[in-house]
Design an enzyme around this catalytic site. Sequence first.
Site, PDB file in Angstrom:
ATOM      1  N   LYS A   1       0.824  -1.215   0.000  1.00 35.78           N
ATOM      2  CA  LYS A   1       0.000   0.000   0.000  1.00 35.78           C
ATOM      3  C   LYS A   1       0.859   1.266   0.000  1.00 35.78           C
ATOM      4  O   LYS A   1       0.586   2.199  -0.746  1.00 35.78           O
ATOM      5  CB  LYS A   1      -0.936   0.018   1.219  1.00 35.78           C
ATOM      6  CG  LYS A   1      -1.915  -1.155   1.256  1.00 35.78           C
ATOM      7  CD  LYS A   1      -2.896  -1.016   2.412  1.00 35.78           C
ATOM      8  CE  LYS A   1      -2.249  -1.097   3.779  1.00 35.78           C
ATOM      9  NZ  LYS A   1      -1.825  -2.449   4.180  1.00 35.78           N
TER      10      LYS A   1
ATOM     11  N   ARG B   1      -9.645   0.553   9.097  1.00 42.38           N
ATOM     12  CA  ARG B   1      -9.234  -0.807   9.437  1.00 42.38           C
ATOM     13  C   ARG B   1     -10.297  -1.542  10.242  1.00 42.38           C
ATOM     14  O   ARG B   1     -10.113  -2.727  10.540  1.00 42.38           O
ATOM     15  CB  ARG B   1      -7.974  -0.723  10.296  1.00 42.38           C
ATOM     16  CG  ARG B   1      -6.695  -1.152   9.603  1.00 42.38           C
ATOM     17  CD  ARG B   1      -5.615  -0.974  10.642  1.00 42.38           C
ATOM     18  NE  ARG B   1      -4.380  -1.649  10.378  1.00 42.38           N
ATOM     19  CZ  ARG B   1      -3.369  -1.143   9.676  1.00 42.38           C
ATOM     20  NH1 ARG B   1      -3.487  -0.013   9.059  1.00 42.38           N
ATOM     21  NH2 ARG B   1      -2.239  -1.807   9.589  1.00 42.38           N
TER      22      ARG B   1
ATOM     23  N   ARG C   1      11.557  -6.210   5.127  1.00 40.75           N
ATOM     24  CA  ARG C   1      11.483  -4.786   5.478  1.00 40.75           C
ATOM     25  C   ARG C   1      12.036  -4.560   6.888  1.00 40.75           C
ATOM     26  O   ARG C   1      12.711  -3.563   7.148  1.00 40.75           O
ATOM     27  CB  ARG C   1      10.027  -4.295   5.390  1.00 40.75           C
ATOM     28  CG  ARG C   1       9.895  -2.800   5.663  1.00 40.75           C
ATOM     29  CD  ARG C   1       8.508  -2.281   5.375  1.00 40.75           C
ATOM     30  NE  ARG C   1       7.555  -2.699   6.390  1.00 40.75           N
ATOM     31  CZ  ARG C   1       6.243  -2.461   6.317  1.00 40.75           C
ATOM     32  NH1 ARG C   1       5.731  -1.840   5.263  1.00 40.75           N
ATOM     33  NH2 ARG C   1       5.434  -2.864   7.273  1.00 40.75           N
TER      34      ARG C   1
ATOM     35  N   ARG D   1      12.047  -1.473  11.338  1.00 44.01           N
ATOM     36  CA  ARG D   1      10.711  -1.225  11.905  1.00 44.01           C
ATOM     37  C   ARG D   1      10.422  -2.286  12.956  1.00 44.01           C
ATOM     38  O   ARG D   1      10.459  -3.479  12.669  1.00 44.01           O
ATOM     39  CB  ARG D   1       9.645  -1.257  10.795  1.00 44.01           C
ATOM     40  CG  ARG D   1       8.848   0.031  10.750  1.00 44.01           C
ATOM     41  CD  ARG D   1       7.843   0.011   9.655  1.00 44.01           C
ATOM     42  NE  ARG D   1       6.595  -0.614  10.076  1.00 44.01           N
ATOM     43  CZ  ARG D   1       5.464  -0.485   9.400  1.00 44.01           C
ATOM     44  NH1 ARG D   1       5.426   0.228   8.292  1.00 44.01           N
ATOM     45  NH2 ARG D   1       4.369  -1.077   9.838  1.00 44.01           N
TER      46      ARG D   1
ATOM     47  N   ARG E   1      -0.405  -9.327  13.240  1.00 50.32           N
ATOM     48  CA  ARG E   1      -0.988  -8.274  12.396  1.00 50.32           C
ATOM     49  C   ARG E   1      -1.854  -8.881  11.289  1.00 50.32           C
ATOM     50  O   ARG E   1      -2.917  -8.357  10.970  1.00 50.32           O
ATOM     51  CB  ARG E   1       0.113  -7.414  11.781  1.00 50.32           C
ATOM     52  CG  ARG E   1       0.592  -6.333  12.742  1.00 50.32           C
ATOM     53  CD  ARG E   1       2.005  -5.902  12.473  1.00 50.32           C
ATOM     54  NE  ARG E   1       2.194  -5.253  11.196  1.00 50.32           N
ATOM     55  CZ  ARG E   1       3.374  -5.155  10.580  1.00 50.32           C
ATOM     56  NH1 ARG E   1       4.454  -5.686  11.135  1.00 50.32           N
ATOM     57  NH2 ARG E   1       3.471  -4.530   9.444  1.00 50.32           N
TER      58      ARG E   1
HETATM   59  P1  ADP Z   1       0.975  -2.339   8.096  1.00 46.81           P
HETATM   60  O1  ADP Z   1      -0.186  -2.123   7.167  1.00 46.81           O
HETATM   61  O2  ADP Z   1       2.228  -2.710   7.381  1.00 46.81           O
HETATM   62  O3  ADP Z   1       0.660  -3.238   9.250  1.00 46.81           O
HETATM   63  P2  ADP Z   1       0.727   0.376   9.115  1.00 46.81           P
HETATM   64  O4  ADP Z   1       1.869   1.308   9.027  1.00 46.81           O
HETATM   65  O5  ADP Z   1      -0.481   0.678   8.318  1.00 46.81           O
HETATM   66  O6  ADP Z   1       1.380  -0.997   8.761  1.00 46.81           O
HETATM   67  O7  ADP Z   1       0.256   0.216  10.631  1.00 46.81           O
HETATM   68  C1  ADP Z   1       1.158  -0.107  11.674  1.00 46.81           C
HETATM   69  C2  ADP Z   1       0.394  -0.239  13.003  1.00 46.81           C
HETATM   70  O8  ADP Z   1      -0.225   1.035  13.322  1.00 46.81           O
HETATM   71  C3  ADP Z   1      -0.765  -1.224  12.997  1.00 46.81           C
HETATM   72  O9  ADP Z   1      -0.344  -2.552  13.259  1.00 46.81           O
HETATM   73  C4  ADP Z   1      -1.674  -0.639  14.103  1.00 46.81           C
HETATM   74  O10 ADP Z   1      -1.213  -0.967  15.385  1.00 46.81           O
HETATM   75  C5  ADP Z   1      -1.518   0.855  13.919  1.00 46.81           C
HETATM   76  N1  ADP Z   1      -2.543   1.406  13.001  1.00 46.81           N
HETATM   77  C6  ADP Z   1      -2.311   1.961  11.771  1.00 46.81           C
HETATM   78  N2  ADP Z   1      -3.466   2.359  11.191  1.00 46.81           N
HETATM   79  C7  ADP Z   1      -4.463   2.055  12.068  1.00 46.81           C
HETATM   80  C8  ADP Z   1      -5.875   2.195  12.064  1.00 46.81           C
HETATM   81  N3  ADP Z   1      -6.536   2.740  11.012  1.00 46.81           N
HETATM   82  N4  ADP Z   1      -6.579   1.753  13.141  1.00 46.81           N
HETATM   83  C9  ADP Z   1      -5.959   1.224  14.190  1.00 46.81           C
HETATM   84  N5  ADP Z   1      -4.635   1.045  14.274  1.00 46.81           N
HETATM   85  C10 ADP Z   1      -3.875   1.452  13.234  1.00 46.81           C
END
Ligand code: ADP
Length: 190
Positions: free
Chosen positions: A14, A89, A128, A134, A145
């Site tokens: 994404k 999400r 990554r 990270r 996740r």
């Molecule tokens: P990825 O899609 O690779 O897991 P993101 O950078 O989108 O990584 O998100 C990393 C973390 O940030 C998630 O595992 C969650 O804990 C938090 N997070 C991100 N976006 C949201 C959201 N819309 N609602 C709740 N938690 C979120």
Amino acid sequence: MLNLILFGPPGSGKGTQSEKIIQKYKLVHISTGDLLREEVANQTELGMKAKKIMDSGELVSDRIVIGMIRKKLEEHRAGPGFIFDGFPRTVAQARELRKALTDYDEEISVMISLDVPREELVKRLLNRGKETGRTDDNLETINNRIDVYEKQTIPVAHYYDKMRKYVPVDGMGSIDAIFKRIVKVIDQLK
Ligand code: ADP
């Protein structure tokens, strides 16, 4: 306005595809993951709370995430449109987004979902983790996740599918090949 949701599991590409989309269509990029990592880096109170949750692979509360989104919408209300990355999400977040956009007489144009098999996701995220450090890119957190995605986030796809706004795209292949598939979907909207 063109308002896109780029959807898909962690590691589906994404962030990478968002960068290419914003270059071509000049949209405002809203990544809740990036916004949260910014809070962590700035060691704000919100950031300290969020870090623990993010490192476990669980979701940060809807209230916090919606607050960040509303602020961004207000800042860029006169812009060309938005690309939402990593948001919504949960179905609750999707409902709140709908309300927030309605306040500006706007709506989601389409949700583009990147399809990638689980084995590939784990491979990409481990890689990554090695390259960027990270802290949530370790095997245990990655698996959680993806589980959280399957339980709490997949229902969001059904929510947009019911409104005929859900378009799946094959997320395997080269970055450019995937981007071409996305462009085709967006250009059909116009
Ligand atoms: P990825 O899609 O690779 O897991 P993101 O950078 O989108 O990584 O998100 C990393 C973390 O940030 C998630 O595992 C969650 O804990 C938090 N997070 C991100 N976006 C949201 C959201 N819309 N609602 C709740 N938690 C979120």
